[in-house]
Each structure stands twice: as C-alpha cells, then as structure tokens.
Design an enzyme around this catalytic site. Structure first.
Site, PDB file in Angstrom:
ATOM      1  N   ARG A  46       0.850  -1.189   0.000  1.00 22.78           N
ATOM      2  CA  ARG A  46       0.000   0.000   0.000  1.00 22.78           C
ATOM      3  C   ARG A  46       0.897   1.255   0.000  1.00 22.78           C
ATOM      4  O   ARG A  46       2.135   1.146   0.065  1.00 22.78           O
ATOM      5  CB  ARG A  46      -0.925   0.013   1.227  1.00 22.78           C
ATOM      6  CG  ARG A  46      -0.170   0.231   2.517  1.00 22.78           C
ATOM      7  CD  ARG A  46      -1.072   0.171   3.728  1.00 22.78           C
ATOM      8  NE  ARG A  46      -0.414   0.781   4.879  1.00 22.78           N
ATOM      9  CZ  ARG A  46      -0.761   0.609   6.129  1.00 22.78           C
ATOM     10  NH1 ARG A  46      -1.795  -0.171   6.411  1.00 22.78           N
ATOM     11  NH2 ARG A  46      -0.126   1.216   7.110  1.00 22.78           N
TER      12      ARG A  46
ATOM     13  N   ASP B 273       5.993  -7.453   1.515  1.00 21.51           N
ATOM     14  CA  ASP B 273       5.322  -6.784   2.645  1.00 21.51           C
ATOM     15  C   ASP B 273       4.991  -7.825   3.693  1.00 21.51           C
ATOM     16  O   ASP B 273       5.074  -9.039   3.431  1.00 21.51           O
ATOM     17  CB  ASP B 273       4.027  -6.088   2.166  1.00 21.51           C
ATOM     18  CG  ASP B 273       3.656  -4.869   3.014  1.00 21.51           C
ATOM     19  OD1 ASP B 273       3.323  -5.058   4.193  1.00 21.51           O
ATOM     20  OD2 ASP B 273       3.712  -3.735   2.511  1.00 21.51           O
TER      21      ASP B 273
ATOM     22  N   VAL C  42      10.934  -7.012   7.055  1.00 15.35           N
ATOM     23  CA  VAL C  42      12.286  -6.493   6.815  1.00 15.35           C
ATOM     24  C   VAL C  42      13.203  -6.534   8.035  1.00 15.35           C
ATOM     25  O   VAL C  42      14.413  -6.473   7.896  1.00 15.35           O
ATOM     26  CB  VAL C  42      12.256  -5.050   6.255  1.00 15.35           C
ATOM     27  CG1 VAL C  42      11.651  -5.011   4.872  1.00 15.35           C
ATOM     28  CG2 VAL C  42      11.548  -4.084   7.203  1.00 15.35           C
TER      29      VAL C  42
ATOM     30  N   ASN D 286      11.672   0.613   1.322  1.00 20.27           N
ATOM     31  CA  ASN D 286      10.578   1.553   1.585  1.00 20.27           C
ATOM     32  C   ASN D 286       9.823   1.255   2.877  1.00 20.27           C
ATOM     33  O   ASN D 286       9.266   2.166   3.493  1.00 20.27           O
ATOM     34  CB  ASN D 286       9.606   1.505   0.389  1.00 20.27           C
ATOM     35  CG  ASN D 286       8.275   2.149   0.698  1.00 20.27           C
ATOM     36  OD1 ASN D 286       8.149   3.376   0.718  1.00 20.27           O
ATOM     37  ND2 ASN D 286       7.253   1.327   0.972  1.00 20.27           N
TER      38      ASN D 286
ATOM     39  N   TYR E 285      11.082   7.684  15.316  1.00 18.91           N
ATOM     40  CA  TYR E 285      10.951   7.750  13.851  1.00 18.91           C
ATOM     41  C   TYR E 285      12.043   8.641  13.265  1.00 18.91           C
ATOM     42  O   TYR E 285      12.748   8.259  12.320  1.00 18.91           O
ATOM     43  CB  TYR E 285       9.562   8.281  13.511  1.00 18.91           C
ATOM     44  CG  TYR E 285       9.253   8.341  12.032  1.00 18.91           C
ATOM     45  CD1 TYR E 285       9.016   7.178  11.312  1.00 18.91           C
ATOM     46  CD2 TYR E 285       9.178   9.553  11.362  1.00 18.91           C
ATOM     47  CE1 TYR E 285       8.725   7.219   9.951  1.00 18.91           C
ATOM     48  CE2 TYR E 285       8.877   9.615  10.010  1.00 18.91           C
ATOM     49  CZ  TYR E 285       8.654   8.445   9.308  1.00 18.91           C
ATOM     50  OH  TYR E 285       8.363   8.498   7.964  1.00 18.91           O
TER      51      TYR E 285
ATOM     52  N   LYS F 264      15.124   7.574  10.799  1.00 19.85           N
ATOM     53  CA  LYS F 264      15.192   8.115   9.434  1.00 19.85           C
ATOM     54  C   LYS F 264      16.506   8.871   9.206  1.00 19.85           C
ATOM     55  O   LYS F 264      17.051   8.872   8.107  1.00 19.85           O
ATOM     56  CB  LYS F 264      13.982   9.009   9.164  1.00 19.85           C
ATOM     57  CG  LYS F 264      12.667   8.228   9.083  1.00 19.85           C
ATOM     58  CD  LYS F 264      12.680   7.270   7.903  1.00 19.85           C
ATOM     59  CE  LYS F 264      11.380   6.521   7.718  1.00 19.85           C
ATOM     60  NZ  LYS F 264      11.366   5.657   6.536  1.00 19.85           N
TER      61      LYS F 264
ATOM     62  N   VAL G  40       2.930  13.117   2.659  1.00 17.63           N
ATOM     63  CA  VAL G  40       2.382  12.390   1.506  1.00 17.63           C
ATOM     64  C   VAL G  40       1.185  11.599   2.036  1.00 17.63           C
ATOM     65  O   VAL G  40       1.343  10.804   2.979  1.00 17.63           O
ATOM     66  CB  VAL G  40       3.445  11.450   0.894  1.00 17.63           C
ATOM     67  CG1 VAL G  40       2.849  10.646  -0.250  1.00 17.63           C
ATOM     68  CG2 VAL G  40       4.664  12.251   0.430  1.00 17.63           C
TER      69      VAL G  40
ATOM     70  N   THR H 158      -1.047   8.964   2.776  1.00 13.30           N
ATOM     71  CA  THR H 158      -1.104   7.493   2.688  1.00 13.30           C
ATOM     72  C   THR H 158      -1.753   6.987   3.986  1.00 13.30           C
ATOM     73  O   THR H 158      -1.946   7.774   4.931  1.00 13.30           O
ATOM     74  CB  THR H 158       0.322   6.890   2.617  1.00 13.30           C
ATOM     75  OG1 THR H 158       0.975   7.149   3.878  1.00 13.30           O
ATOM     76  CG2 THR H 158       1.151   7.467   1.486  1.00 13.30           C
TER      77      THR H 158
END
Ligand code: NAD
Length: 268
Positions: A17, A38, A62, A88, A159, A163, A194, A196
């Site tokens: 997704r 995924d 992952v 990703n 987070y 990152k 973004v 999502t």
C-alpha cells in the site's frame, strides 16, 4: 513504446500500500519485473494480481534477517539477481503508543520496534541488495528516509532518529560501491506530508480528518499534501540509467517544507 525500465528487475519493500505500492505500479508500468514484498500478505498479493504478468508477491518482514536469507535464495534462483532495490517499508510507532514519541516519555519497546523496522530493515536490505545487484553487474538502491531524517520533529523521536540513520547509512553504502568498483548507486529520498494510510492515526476520521488536513496543508509551501506517485517518480529517476552520476545524495519530495521558513509577519 518501450518502457523506461524494460528488462529491469526491482524489489520494493512495504509495497502492499501507500508509497511502496505506487513505486511498484510505476516501475511495472515502465516495463520492470516487480517483486512486491510486505508483511500484509493479502493486500500485497492483491496488488501483484492486479498488475498481472511481471509482478510477484513475496512475504518479507524487513526486520528479520532469516526472511531476507530465504528471499535471497528465491531472488538468486528465480530472478538471477536484481537491478533495483527500494527499501521503503517503515513504521512511525504512533500506533504502538498511546501518544506520540516524546523524548521524555518514550516507551523503550516501541522505540526499539521503530529502529528495528526502519533502520535495521534498511541496513539488511542494503546488505542483501548489494549481493543481488552485483550478480546483474550493477544497479540502484533507493532508501526511503523522510523529512524527519533531516530535522528533528518533536513527538516522533524514534521515527526521526531511525530516518536520520537511514540517511547516513545511505552514504557508506554509496562509498562502499566506489571502493569496490561495483556499479551500484545508493541514494535516499526524503518525503514529507504524503497522504497514505500512515497518516490515518494522526488525522482521525470524517470532519476531524478534513480539518486536520487543511491545517497541515497551511504549513506546506506548495499548499497541499503530496501523492504517493510524487515519491514514485523520484524513485523512478534514481532507479534509471538516466541518473548514472548520482550516488550518496538526498532527494527531498516535500512540497517545499524544508526549503525554509515563512518570514512574513501576519497582517491584521
Ligand atoms: P504506509 O503505512 O502506508 O505503508 C508502509 C508499508 O510498510 C505498509 O504496507 C506496511 O505493511 C509495510 N511494513 C510495515 N512494517 C513492515 C515490516 N516489518 N516489514 C515489511 N513491511 C512492513 O506508509 P507510507 O506513507 O506509504 O510510507 C512508506 C515509506 O515512506 C515509509 O518508510 C515512511 O516512513 C516513508 N515516509 C512517508 C511519509 C508520508 O508522509 N507518507 C513521509 C516521510 C517518509
């Protein structure tokens, strides 16, 4: 007309997704064979089935090296290696805690989960990606970092730390290639705002969601949320042979958020 990724094989993590799905769809439209991976098996399979020929689903968590090893056999035997890997898959940690991750109250288990998925997942992707891409004689690794990898954001400490580390891990991977003369480039993309499913827990529902979106959009220089495709086009550019001299760099896809701050005083 020939697609721009004709003949290339690409693996995208977290592609059931959101941004990962958009990258998989765009790469496939441009002629690539795509491996959608995924932890959301049903959703991932639906995307692969919808794309049809040249699209495959592989379950991959992952953060688990054992699963990368199993996938490694498949990539080597069934696909003969890879041309492009997009790391990703990512989580914010918002769901695991009652509030956001502020630095005083951060819950350690939740912090560790975010680091495991985002940073360790990307590190493992780079480790195995180099091996797969070497087999094809060269290619591109793209790490999806974030605006939060460049600046601190209060309330999302884990987070942002993960990152920032992804941003910096991209550079030794790029330099390692240079040392070893592998034809492998590695770059990071830094999206922000973004729209999502990642935003769902922050935005709420119904009217509350509409109001929250409008309020966030006021702070974006381009005045709107980005679309997953906006990040996919950036990934396409970095995946292609059209960017052969670009490695170790950071591409912001953020509507101008990191370009600077509003300096004009409000007039009443
Ligand atoms: P999303 O939540 O819609 O999608 C993330 C995907 O990753 C999901 O399909 C999820 O199942 C998968 N995933 C989560 N944990 C996983 C694991 N352990 N193993 C494999 N897959 C896993 O989010 P998105 O907005 O599409 O985010 C994609 C990437 O972009 C993330 O790395 C995110 O941090 C980054 N990003 C997004 C934004 C944004 O505004 N949406 C901003 C900056 C960075």
């Amino acid at each position: 007309m020939q697609g721009r990724m004709e003949g290339k094989k690409a693996l995208i993590t977290g592609a059931a997704r959101g941004i990962g799905e958009a990258i998989a769809r765009l790469f496939h439209r441009e002629g690539a064979i795509v491996i959608i991976s995924d932890i959301l098996e049903n959703q991932g399979r639906l995307v692969a089935d919808d794309l049809g020929e040249g699209a495959y689903f592989c379950s991959l968590n992952v953060k688990n090296e054992g699963e990368w090893k199993i996938l490694s056999e498949k990539i080597t035997l069934d696909f003969g290696g890879l041309d492009v890997l997009v790391n990703n898959a990512g989580i914010t940690g918002f769901m695991e805690t009652t509030g956001l991750h502020n630095v005083e109250d951060v819950d350690f288990a939740s912090w560790q989960e975010v680091i495991d998925v985002n940073l360790n997942g990307t590190m493992l992707g780079c480790k195995y990606g180099i091996r797969w891409i070497k087999r094809k004689g060269g290619g591109s690794i793209i790490n999806i970092s974030s605006r939060s990898g460049i600046v601190g954001i209060p309330g999302v400490a884990a987070y942002a730390a993960s990152k920032a580390a992804i941003r910096n891990h991209t550079k030794p991977v790029a330099l390692y290639r240079a040392e070893n003369r592998y034809q492998i480039r590695c770059n990071s993309i830094h999206p922000a705002a973004v729209l999502t499913p990642m935003w769902d827990s922050v935005l709420g529902e119904g009217k509350e969601r509409d109001t929250a979106i409008l309020s966030i959009e006021k702070g974006i220089p381009l005045g709107k949320f980005g679309r997953p495709q906006d990040v996919a086009y950036a990934a396409l550019f970095l995946a292609l042979d059209e960017s052969p001299y670009i490695t170790g760099t950071e591409l912001h896809v953020d509507g101008g958020i990191l370009a600077g701050a509003e300096a004009r005083p409000e007039r009443h």
